[in-house]
Design a protein around this motif. Structure first.
Motif, PDB file in Angstrom:
ATOM      1  N   HIS A 161       1.976   1.454  -3.335  1.00 50.09           N
ATOM      2  CA  HIS A 161       0.841   2.041  -4.102  1.00 50.09           C
ATOM      3  C   HIS A 161       0.588   3.431  -4.271  1.00 50.09           C
ATOM      4  CE1 HIS A 161      -3.463   2.239  -5.164  1.00 50.09           C
ATOM      5  NE2 HIS A 161      -2.879   1.342  -6.091  1.00 50.09           N
ATOM      6  N   ILE A 191      -5.418   3.985   1.285  1.00 51.67           N
ATOM      7  CA  ILE A 191      -4.853   3.316   2.028  1.00 51.67           C
ATOM      8  C   ILE A 191      -5.852   2.854   3.134  1.00 51.67           C
ATOM      9  CG2 ILE A 191      -3.320   2.769   3.857  1.00 51.67           C
ATOM     10  CD1 ILE A 191      -1.384   4.426   1.964  1.00 51.67           C
ATOM     11  N   HIS A 195       0.777  -1.088  -0.094  1.00 51.59           N
ATOM     12  CA  HIS A 195      -0.026   0.087   0.292  1.00 51.59           C
ATOM     13  C   HIS A 195       0.959   1.374   0.038  1.00 51.59           C
ATOM     14  CE1 HIS A 195      -4.122  -1.141  -0.112  1.00 51.59           C
ATOM     15  NE2 HIS A 195      -3.832  -2.183   0.472  1.00 51.59           N
TER      16      HIS A 195
END
Ligand SMILES: [Zn+2]
Length: 61
Positions: A32, A41, A29
């Motif tokens: 990402h 998130i 995350h």
């Protein structure tokens, strides 16, 4: 990276593990968020990230 814009290339190169451990989830995350804005998130992960003082972005805006 503009909000809500999906970075398909990044997703293709970085698939989420099928049964990720907490560590894998956090790492995925954080990376990402740096490369893609298609989703946020999850709050429970965000709490852990804050507790651990992990910087999502290299520099705060
Ligand atoms: Zn994404």
């Amino acid at each position: 990276m503009a909000a809500n814009k999906i970075n398909k290339e990044w997703h293709e190169r970085n698939p989420m593990p099928e049964e990720p451990t907490l560590e894998q989830l956090i790492t995925w995350h954080v990376l990402h968020a740096r490369h893609c804005g298609c989703r946020k998130i999850p709050a429970r992960l965000m709490e852990i990230i804050k507790q651990r003082n992990i910087k999502i972005f290299e520099e705060e805006p």
